[in-house]
Design an enzyme around this catalytic site. Structure first.
Site, PDB file in Angstrom:
ATOM      1  N   TYR A  97      86.090  26.248  71.192  1.00  0.00           N
ATOM      2  CA  TYR A  97      84.735  25.727  70.985  1.00  0.00           C
ATOM      3  C   TYR A  97      83.800  26.781  70.368  1.00  0.00           C
ATOM      4  O   TYR A  97      83.256  26.555  69.278  1.00  0.00           O
ATOM      5  CB  TYR A  97      84.154  25.129  72.273  1.00  0.00           C
ATOM      6  CG  TYR A  97      82.705  24.737  72.132  1.00  0.00           C
ATOM      7  CD1 TYR A  97      82.346  23.610  71.382  1.00  0.00           C
ATOM      8  CD2 TYR A  97      81.678  25.504  72.682  1.00  0.00           C
ATOM      9  CE1 TYR A  97      81.009  23.266  71.201  1.00  0.00           C
ATOM     10  CE2 TYR A  97      80.348  25.166  72.510  1.00  0.00           C
ATOM     11  CZ  TYR A  97      80.017  24.044  71.779  1.00  0.00           C
ATOM     12  OH  TYR A  97      78.693  23.705  71.593  1.00  0.00           O
ATOM     13  N   LYS A 117      82.156  26.841  66.542  1.00  0.00           N
ATOM     14  CA  LYS A 117      80.711  26.842  66.283  1.00  0.00           C
ATOM     15  C   LYS A 117      80.335  28.056  65.417  1.00  0.00           C
ATOM     16  O   LYS A 117      79.478  27.954  64.534  1.00  0.00           O
ATOM     17  CB  LYS A 117      79.916  26.869  67.601  1.00  0.00           C
ATOM     18  CG  LYS A 117      80.038  25.636  68.466  1.00  0.00           C
ATOM     19  CD  LYS A 117      79.570  24.356  67.809  1.00  0.00           C
ATOM     20  CE  LYS A 117      78.078  24.198  67.704  1.00  0.00           C
ATOM     21  NZ  LYS A 117      77.709  22.855  67.140  1.00  0.00           N
TER      22      LYS A 117
HETATM   23  N1  LIG Z   1      74.935  20.651  75.457  1.00  0.00           N
HETATM   24  C1  LIG Z   1      74.607  21.925  75.306  1.00  0.00           C
HETATM   25  O1  LIG Z   1      74.268  22.624  76.277  1.00  0.00           O
HETATM   26  C2  LIG Z   1      74.619  22.547  73.946  1.00  0.00           C
HETATM   27  C3  LIG Z   1      75.001  21.846  72.803  1.00  0.00           C
HETATM   28  N2  LIG Z   1      74.979  22.457  71.578  1.00  0.00           N
HETATM   29  C4  LIG Z   1      75.353  21.740  70.358  1.00  0.00           C
HETATM   30  O2  LIG Z   1      74.504  20.615  70.221  1.00  0.00           O
HETATM   31  C5  LIG Z   1      75.188  19.554  69.596  1.00  0.00           C
HETATM   32  C6  LIG Z   1      75.033  18.303  70.448  1.00  0.00           C
HETATM   33  O3  LIG Z   1      75.567  18.548  71.729  1.00  0.00           O
HETATM   34  P1  LIG Z   1      75.432  17.473  72.880  1.00  0.00           P
HETATM   35  O4  LIG Z   1      74.368  16.509  72.557  1.00  0.00           O
HETATM   36  O5  LIG Z   1      75.383  18.221  74.154  1.00  0.00           O
HETATM   37  O6  LIG Z   1      76.852  16.777  72.788  1.00  0.00           O
HETATM   38  P2  LIG Z   1      77.233  15.239  72.840  1.00  0.00           P
HETATM   39  O7  LIG Z   1      78.692  15.174  73.026  1.00  0.00           O
HETATM   40  O8  LIG Z   1      76.380  14.515  73.840  1.00  0.00           O
HETATM   41  O9  LIG Z   1      76.822  14.746  71.392  1.00  0.00           O
HETATM   42  C7  LIG Z   1      77.630  14.944  70.281  1.00  0.00           C
HETATM   43  C8  LIG Z   1      77.580  13.681  69.439  1.00  0.00           C
HETATM   44  O10 LIG Z   1      78.418  13.893  68.294  1.00  0.00           O
HETATM   45  C9  LIG Z   1      79.175  12.734  68.104  1.00  0.00           C
HETATM   46  N3  LIG Z   1      80.431  13.058  67.442  1.00  0.00           N
HETATM   47  C10 LIG Z   1      81.477  13.747  67.957  1.00  0.00           C
HETATM   48  N4  LIG Z   1      82.462  13.782  67.077  1.00  0.00           N
HETATM   49  C11 LIG Z   1      82.044  13.140  65.979  1.00  0.00           C
HETATM   50  C12 LIG Z   1      82.625  12.846  64.733  1.00  0.00           C
HETATM   51  N5  LIG Z   1      83.890  13.205  64.441  1.00  0.00           N
HETATM   52  N6  LIG Z   1      81.901  12.165  63.828  1.00  0.00           N
HETATM   53  C13 LIG Z   1      80.644  11.747  64.113  1.00  0.00           C
HETATM   54  N7  LIG Z   1      80.054  11.989  65.279  1.00  0.00           N
HETATM   55  C14 LIG Z   1      80.740  12.673  66.205  1.00  0.00           C
HETATM   56  C15 LIG Z   1      79.452  12.187  69.494  1.00  0.00           C
HETATM   57  O11 LIG Z   1      79.810  10.809  69.452  1.00  0.00           O
HETATM   58  C16 LIG Z   1      78.134  12.457  70.185  1.00  0.00           C
HETATM   59  O12 LIG Z   1      77.274  11.361  70.075  1.00  0.00           O
HETATM   60  C17 LIG Z   1      76.629  20.001  69.420  1.00  0.00           C
HETATM   61  O13 LIG Z   1      76.835  20.388  68.085  1.00  0.00           O
HETATM   62  C18 LIG Z   1      76.760  21.188  70.356  1.00  0.00           C
HETATM   63  O14 LIG Z   1      77.698  22.111  69.875  1.00  0.00           O
HETATM   64  C19 LIG Z   1      74.574  23.735  71.438  1.00  0.00           C
HETATM   65  C20 LIG Z   1      74.182  24.454  72.528  1.00  0.00           C
HETATM   66  C21 LIG Z   1      74.170  23.933  73.856  1.00  0.00           C
HETATM   67  C1  LIG Z   2      80.639  24.305  83.774  1.00  0.00           C
HETATM   68  C2  LIG Z   2      80.030  25.682  83.907  1.00  0.00           C
HETATM   69  C3  LIG Z   2      79.444  25.831  85.335  1.00  0.00           C
HETATM   70  C4  LIG Z   2      80.443  25.633  86.439  1.00  0.00           C
HETATM   71  C5  LIG Z   2      81.193  26.924  86.760  1.00  0.00           C
HETATM   72  C6  LIG Z   2      81.823  26.951  88.131  1.00  0.00           C
HETATM   73  C7  LIG Z   2      82.933  25.938  88.261  1.00  0.00           C
HETATM   74  C8  LIG Z   2      82.354  28.343  88.344  1.00  0.00           C
HETATM   75  O1  LIG Z   2      80.874  26.700  89.150  1.00  0.00           O
HETATM   76  C9  LIG Z   2      78.895  25.917  82.903  1.00  0.00           C
HETATM   77  C10 LIG Z   2      78.387  27.369  83.001  1.00  0.00           C
HETATM   78  C11 LIG Z   2      77.822  27.709  81.629  1.00  0.00           C
HETATM   79  C12 LIG Z   2      77.902  26.429  80.853  1.00  0.00           C
HETATM   80  C13 LIG Z   2      77.899  26.496  79.308  1.00  0.00           C
HETATM   81  C14 LIG Z   2      76.666  27.205  78.790  1.00  0.00           C
HETATM   82  O2  LIG Z   2      75.494  26.571  79.252  1.00  0.00           O
HETATM   83  C15 LIG Z   2      76.618  27.278  77.283  1.00  0.00           C
HETATM   84  C16 LIG Z   2      77.090  26.114  76.545  1.00  0.00           C
HETATM   85  C17 LIG Z   2      76.733  26.008  75.243  1.00  0.00           C
HETATM   86  C18 LIG Z   2      77.214  24.991  74.412  1.00  0.00           C
HETATM   87  O3  LIG Z   2      77.082  25.048  73.201  1.00  0.00           O
HETATM   88  C19 LIG Z   2      77.961  23.853  75.007  1.00  0.00           C
HETATM   89  C20 LIG Z   2      77.914  23.805  76.500  1.00  0.00           C
HETATM   90  C21 LIG Z   2      78.079  25.173  77.149  1.00  0.00           C
HETATM   91  C22 LIG Z   2      79.468  25.684  76.746  1.00  0.00           C
HETATM   92  C23 LIG Z   2      77.961  25.081  78.694  1.00  0.00           C
HETATM   93  C24 LIG Z   2      79.155  24.300  79.291  1.00  0.00           C
HETATM   94  C25 LIG Z   2      79.183  24.330  80.837  1.00  0.00           C
HETATM   95  C26 LIG Z   2      79.166  25.752  81.396  1.00  0.00           C
HETATM   96  C27 LIG Z   2      80.449  26.475  81.006  1.00  0.00           C
END
Ligand SMILES: NC(=O)C1=CN([C@@H]2O[C@H](COP(=O)(O)OP(=O)(O)OC[C@H]3O[C@@H](n4cnc5c(N)ncnc54)[C@H](O)[C@@H]3O)[C@@H](O)[C@H]2O)C=CC1
Ligand SMILES: C[C@H](CCCC(C)(C)O)[C@H]1CC[C@H]2[C@@H]3[C@H](O)CC4=CC(=O)CC[C@]4(C)[C@H]3CC[C@]12C
Length: 368
Positions: A159, A163
């Site tokens: 992952y 990214k």
């Molecule tokens: N959730 C988090 O804490 C963080 C997320 N991100 C980034 O933010 C973005 C969004 O993350 P989330 O909303 O948490 O994830 P999510 O899984 O809720 O949203 C991702 C969306 O992308 C769509 N998707 C996946 N594969 C696809 C494909 N092949 N074609 C078209 N659409 C597709 C999914 O259907 C989903 O709606 C991602 O790029 C992730 O890497 C970055 C930092 C932290």
């Molecule tokens: C799932 C983890 C917490 C549980 C750990 C346990 C089992 C020891 O109690 C999460 C801890 C940190 C999270 C990640 C972090 O917030 C950064 C992220 C950035 C992204 O781009 C995607 C999500 C994630 C990787 C996030 C995922 C969950 C954790 C690993």
């Protein structure tokens, strides 16, 4: 295609617009981007909630599609002024194969870039992640770092590796000539761990706590701080970047910005307890209840079990060597680059963000 200076009314495309962050960005654009004429939402899985958006003044176009399919991406991008590329496969639990993660996150991003170049779309905002920096597998802390803080980024997990590769592609594409001769302007936003309404991991941890009789058990010391940012503020940053990129291309093109707000620095679990506590859960233990070596052993066992069971079923628990290392390594950001470059201030205070998230947890099915 009309240039942004000629056109007051703009066409935006949001990929991944039906995911956790994507839905917030879509709703925020509709509320706070007055120049919007058409909003295209491109996702593998379209949400039923999109229907309610179609009655407003902005034309909302839902496109079911796959970013790994170049022709589908090109068709969706054609005629858009701005692309916000959020779609991605977020998997740190071993649910998807490394190949699939690469295809969606890296090849998908390459397809978006090529579509912009071919169709003449000039502005591309990419949702990257703090993970392109770290934490690294050596467990080096990143303490109150900013975009210029040196850090040994080592990507072994599919992952963060995907990214980081995708972010590089986006930044290197800045300045490429798009169809019509104008330069492509790109930038990348790096959210830390996002929280808020719709956060699946928070939901999973909440239900886990309910199953354990309203308790969660401390496994990581309080001293390990983890950067978190409210989803509404991440969405707001996307809206602002997309808007300002047109006015400040020379300054912002090719830049990266951490997504930040005033959420407090805490350990991952202590932070989650800010919301889960008021919803009836208790975090047992002021210190970790298990020694770290035992957690490492359990995480390794989980990884082994996942591998052994793969032919039969998908075993993907929260604890694995990677998530343990993540949760156990301090990674916090302290920066004002977004404020300096495009005037970003968080739209939601910490109190607002907390209240909204608590209300969301309280409204979950089966909530205590
Ligand atoms: N959730 C988090 O804490 C963080 C997320 N991100 C980034 O933010 C973005 C969004 O993350 P989330 O909303 O948490 O994830 P999510 O899984 O809720 O949203 C991702 C969306 O992308 C769509 N998707 C996946 N594969 C696809 C494909 N092949 N074609 C078209 N659409 C597709 C999914 O259907 C989903 O709606 C991602 O790029 C992730 O890497 C970055 C930092 C932290
Ligand atoms: C799932 C983890 C917490 C549980 C750990 C346990 C089992 C020891 O109690 C999460 C801890 C940190 C999270 C990640 C972090 O917030 C950064 C992220 C950035 C992204 O781009 C995607 C999500 C994630 C990787 C996030 C995922 C969950 C954790 C690993």
């Amino acid at each position: 295609m009309a240039s942004s200076t000629q056109a007051q009314k703009l066409v935006y495309l949001v990929t991944g617009g039906c995911g956790f962050l994507g839905e917030h960005v879509v709703r925020m654009l509709l509320q706070r981007e007055p120049q919007l004429q058409e909003l295209r939402i491109f996702d593998l899985h379209l949400g039923p909630w999109l229907e309610e958006l179609k009655t407003g003044p902005v034309q909302v176009t839902a496109i079911q599609g796959d970013v790994t399919q170049a022709h589908e991406v090109t068709a969706a991008v054609a005629g858009a002024h701005v692309v916000i590329h959020i779609a991605g496969l977020v998997d740190v639990f071993g649910r998807a194969s490394p190949k699939t993660i690469h295809e969606v996150n890296v090849q998908g991003t390459q397809n978006v870039i090529e579509a912009c170049v071919q169709t003449g779309t000039q502005f591309l905002v990419y949702t990257s992640s703090m993970e392109v920096v770290g934490p690294n597998i050596k467990g080096h802390p990143f303490y109150r770092g900013n975009e210029d803080t040196p850090y040994e980024a080592v990507h072994k997990h599919p992952y963060p590796r995907s990214k980081a590769l995708a972010e590089r592609l986006v930044l290197e594409a800045n300045g490429r000539k798009v169809h019509g001769g104008l330069p492509l302007v790109t930038c990348a936003l790096r959210p830390t761990g996002i929280y808020g309404e719709g956060h699946q991991i928070m939901k999973d941890i909440y239900y886990q706590g309910l199953r354990l009789g309203g308790r969660l058990f401390r496994v990581i010391p309080t001293s390990v701080e983890h950067g978190r940012v409210y989803v509404g503020n991440v969405a707001w940053m996307h809206v602002l970047v997309a808007r300002e990129l047109k006015q400040r291309a020379a300054l912002m093109g090719g830049q990266v910005y951490f997504c930040y707000d005033k959420s407090p620095y805490k350990s991952y679990m202590d932070f989650n307890m800010e919301f889960l506590g008021p919803c009836g859960l208790r975090l047992v233990g002021t210190r970790p209840l298990l020694p770290y070596w035992l957690l490492v052993l359990l995480a390794t066992l989980n990884a082994l079990l996942q591998w052994l069971l793969r032919p039969l079923l998908l075993y993907a628990p929260l604890l694995n060597p990677y998530t343990l290392a993540m949760a156990n390594t301090t990674f916090t950001v302290s920066t004002n680059k977004a404020q300096r470059h495009f005037g970003y201030e968080p739209l939601f205070s910490w109190e607002d963000s907390r209240t909204r998230t608590i209300h969301w947890v309280q409204a979950l099915e089966g909530s205590a």
